[in-house]
Write an enzyme that holds these catalytic residues in place. Structure first.
Site, PDB file in Angstrom:
ATOM      1  N   TYR A  97       0.864  -1.182   0.000  1.00 53.38           N
ATOM      2  CA  TYR A  97       0.000   0.000   0.000  1.00 53.38           C
ATOM      3  C   TYR A  97       0.899   1.230   0.000  1.00 53.38           C
ATOM      4  CZ  TYR A  97      -3.319   3.537   1.717  1.00 53.38           C
ATOM      5  OH  TYR A  97      -4.093   4.658   1.862  1.00 53.38           O
TER       6      TYR A  97
ATOM      7  N   ASP B 260       9.401   2.699  -1.029  1.00 50.99           N
ATOM      8  CA  ASP B 260       8.419   3.397  -0.187  1.00 50.99           C
ATOM      9  C   ASP B 260       8.739   3.038   1.268  1.00 50.99           C
ATOM     10  OD1 ASP B 260       4.755   3.386   0.123  1.00 50.99           O
ATOM     11  OD2 ASP B 260       6.376   4.263   1.320  1.00 50.99           O
TER      12      ASP B 260
ATOM     13  N   LYS C 195       5.411   9.444   8.362  1.00 45.32           N
ATOM     14  CA  LYS C 195       5.249   8.924   9.724  1.00 45.32           C
ATOM     15  C   LYS C 195       6.306   9.442  10.697  1.00 45.32           C
ATOM     16  CE  LYS C 195       2.851   4.873   7.895  1.00 45.32           C
ATOM     17  NZ  LYS C 195       1.481   4.800   8.402  1.00 45.32           N
TER      18      LYS C 195
HETATM   19  P1  KE4 Z   1      -0.544   8.385   4.373  1.00 49.08           P
HETATM   20  O1  KE4 Z   1      -1.064   9.045   3.145  1.00 49.08           O
HETATM   21  O2  KE4 Z   1      -1.600   7.587   5.113  1.00 49.08           O
HETATM   22  O3  KE4 Z   1       0.231   9.358   5.293  1.00 49.08           O
HETATM   23  O4  KE4 Z   1       0.603   7.345   3.931  1.00 49.08           O
HETATM   24  C1  KE4 Z   1       0.262   6.363   2.985  1.00 49.08           C
HETATM   25  C2  KE4 Z   1       1.248   5.223   3.092  1.00 49.08           C
HETATM   26  C3  KE4 Z   1       2.246   5.115   2.133  1.00 49.08           C
HETATM   27  N1  KE4 Z   1       3.157   4.120   2.178  1.00 49.08           N
HETATM   28  C4  KE4 Z   1       3.124   3.205   3.174  1.00 49.08           C
HETATM   29  C5  KE4 Z   1       4.157   2.120   3.194  1.00 49.08           C
HETATM   30  C6  KE4 Z   1       2.131   3.274   4.185  1.00 49.08           C
HETATM   31  O5  KE4 Z   1       2.118   2.347   5.180  1.00 49.08           O
HETATM   32  C7  KE4 Z   1       1.177   4.305   4.149  1.00 49.08           C
HETATM   33  C8  KE4 Z   1       0.074   4.422   5.178  1.00 49.08           C
HETATM   34  N2  KE4 Z   1       0.033   3.373   6.145  1.00 49.08           N
HETATM   35  C9  KE4 Z   1      -1.274   3.132   6.740  1.00 49.08           C
HETATM   36  C10 KE4 Z   1      -1.109   1.918   7.672  1.00 49.08           C
HETATM   37  N3  KE4 Z   1      -1.325   0.711   7.018  1.00 49.08           N
HETATM   38  C11 KE4 Z   1      -1.807   4.331   7.450  1.00 49.08           C
HETATM   39  C12 KE4 Z   1      -3.031   4.068   8.296  1.00 49.08           C
HETATM   40  C13 KE4 Z   1      -4.286   4.567   7.646  1.00 49.08           C
HETATM   41  O6  KE4 Z   1      -4.456   4.396   6.428  1.00 49.08           O
HETATM   42  O7  KE4 Z   1      -5.088   5.129   8.393  1.00 49.08           O
END
Ligand code: KE4
Length: 427
Positions: free
Chosen positions: A144, A239, A267
């Site tokens: 993701y 990523d 993060k």
């Molecule tokens: P954000 O747009 O949520 O800040 O980041 C997206 C993203 C991109 N790349 C990786 C490897 C990620 O894990 C994420 C977001 N992680 C999720 C947890 N599985 C955030 C939690 C959520 O979607 O609320």
């Protein structure tokens, strides 16, 4: 466990926010039940609105590696806020955080701050397309990278055929440019690249897949990807939004010794405030406006509060021994949970990369999306609830990673391991 106030708030939330939450995974759909509404958090603990206390292994999905409301971070944020919350103009803080990130990730010459991981990966892919003049991208099943249209795509019927949308609202035309392959399957990547390389701008992956739990790369997989992408002029994007500063201070790239062309972060570098970042070699990053022609922008990108929280967090992380402490807590947790499932006679597979981990309820090795999905999600849901009842706050899905922080003490780990044994023996 009384959760009366959470129930009342959830009812209210649903009437004004889609699903009652501002991000889907928070709604507990994968485990059932009423999501907890949080009143505050401190160190390794999180407190719900009904006054229940939990040891927190979600840590806002990774950012709070120091633990919640670290005094140094809070104090610096208060001082920063007194000076204004955003100027929409450059500040020295942005240079400071950029320098800290580049020192920790020497594969990058330049880095651009954005406001989320989604923005980071979306922008990195646009830059890779601008740099190569090619349109197609390769991603991996289960990885993701945020919710940009071209990334909400699942595999088409055959490997090299066009991707298909993985969500309504994603135009088929966007999906067609995304090829989705099985993680850890180098032969599949080789086959597609040898046929399609002239059209492929980049390969993007989570070097450790935290979005299907915690799936580790096979030894030769990352090395093979690096060789193939170098040979065919394809941009290799790591990523590391989740793995960055989590697998090690230098992320998965330092841990596995692979140098990508571009890296996405998020993060941890925001210390709990909204930050994302993408960067890479100067020849690639000089494509980015206003230096180059590839457009990307953001009103609050690099804002002083987020920069301050990030700088304070990395200052503490960069201190000697920090990672020894983090890793020894993570190892203790790993040993304890493995021991608990063995004593309870429950078949689980536990994987860990630095300070991120996952317990799968399965007896098969988990190496990719398909094998991860063989885990018993119903059993996980019962485990999740049992742990919550015993004051342990895990991610509400079998397919999410858990995280540990500097604030987790031995007594937190002991409590977690005891609870795991009690719950597992009743599963
Ligand atoms: P954000 O747009 O949520 O800040 O980041 C997206 C993203 C991109 N790349 C990786 C490897 C990620 O894990 C994420 C977001 N992680 C999720 C947890 N599985 C955030 C939690 C959520 O979607 O609320």
């Amino acid at each position: 466990m009384i959760i009366k106030k959470s129930r009342q708030l959830y009812k209210k939330a649903i009437s004004v926010i889609p699903g009652g939450v501002n991000s889907p995974v928070r709604a507990y759909k994968a485990v059932g039940g009423n999501p907890l509404f949080i009143s505050h958090a401190k160190g390794s603990k999180i407190y719900d609105v009904d006054g229940n206390t939990y040891v927190d292994y979600v840590l806002s999905w990774g950012p709070l590696i120091l633990g919640h409301s670290h005094p140094r971070v809070v104090k610096s944020l208060k001082m920063a806020a007194e000076k204004g919350t955003s100027y929409g103009a450059p500040t020295e803080l942005e240079i400071k955080l950029a320098q800290m990130v580049l020192k920790a990730y020497p594969s990058m010459d330049k880095v651009r701050m954005v406001n989320s991981g989604t923005e980071a990966t979306m922008s990195a892919i646009r830059v890779a397309r601008g740099f190569t003049g090619r349109d197609r991208i390769i991603k991996f099943e289960g990885c993701y990278h945020g919710h940009a249209d071209g990334l909400l795509v699942k595999a088409g019927s055959g490997a090299t055929t066009f991707g298909v949308p993985d969500s309504p609202g994603v135009p088929r035309a966007y999906a067609r440019n995304t090829i989705t392959l099985p993680f850890n399957n180098l032969a599949a990547v080789k086959d597609v690249i040898e046929k399609e390389w002239k059209n492929i701008a980049c390969v993007i992956l989570e070097p450790v897949v935290g979005n299907i739990g915690c799936v580790l790369p096979r030894k030769r997989f990352l090395e093979g990807l690096r060789k193939l992408t170098k040979k065919y002029g394809i941009v290799l994007i790591f990523d590391e939004v989740m793995t960055g500063f989590r697998v090690s201070y230098g992320g998965a790239q330092a841990y596995y010794g692979i140098e990508p062309d571009m890296t996405c972060l998020g993060k941890v570098i925001g210390g709990g405030l909204p930050v994302g970042a993408y960067g890479g070699k100067a020849e690639i990053m000089d494509m980015v406006a206003p230096e180059g022609p590839v457009y990307q922008a953001g009103t609050l990108s690099g804002n002083p509060l987020a920069m301050t929280a990030g700088i304070e967090t990395l200052k503490i992380l960069s201190r000697k021994n920090t990672y020894n402490r983090l890793f020894s807590s993570a190892e203790a947790l790993e040993e304890g949970l493995k021991d608990a499932s063995k004593k309870a006679g429950v078949k689980t597979k536990f994987y860990r990369a630095g300070t991120m981990f996952c317990t799968y309820f399965t007896d098969k090795e988990v190496i990719d999306y398909t094998t991860a999905r063989m885990a018993d999600t119903e059993k996980f849901a019962r485990f999740f609830k049992g742990m919550l009842d015993r004051g342990i706050y895990l991610a509400p899905s079998q397919f999410e990673a858990g995280f540990i922080s500097l604030a987790h003490r031995d007594r937190d780990i002991e409590k977690t391991v005891r609870a795991a044994y009690e719950v597992m023996r009743r599963l």
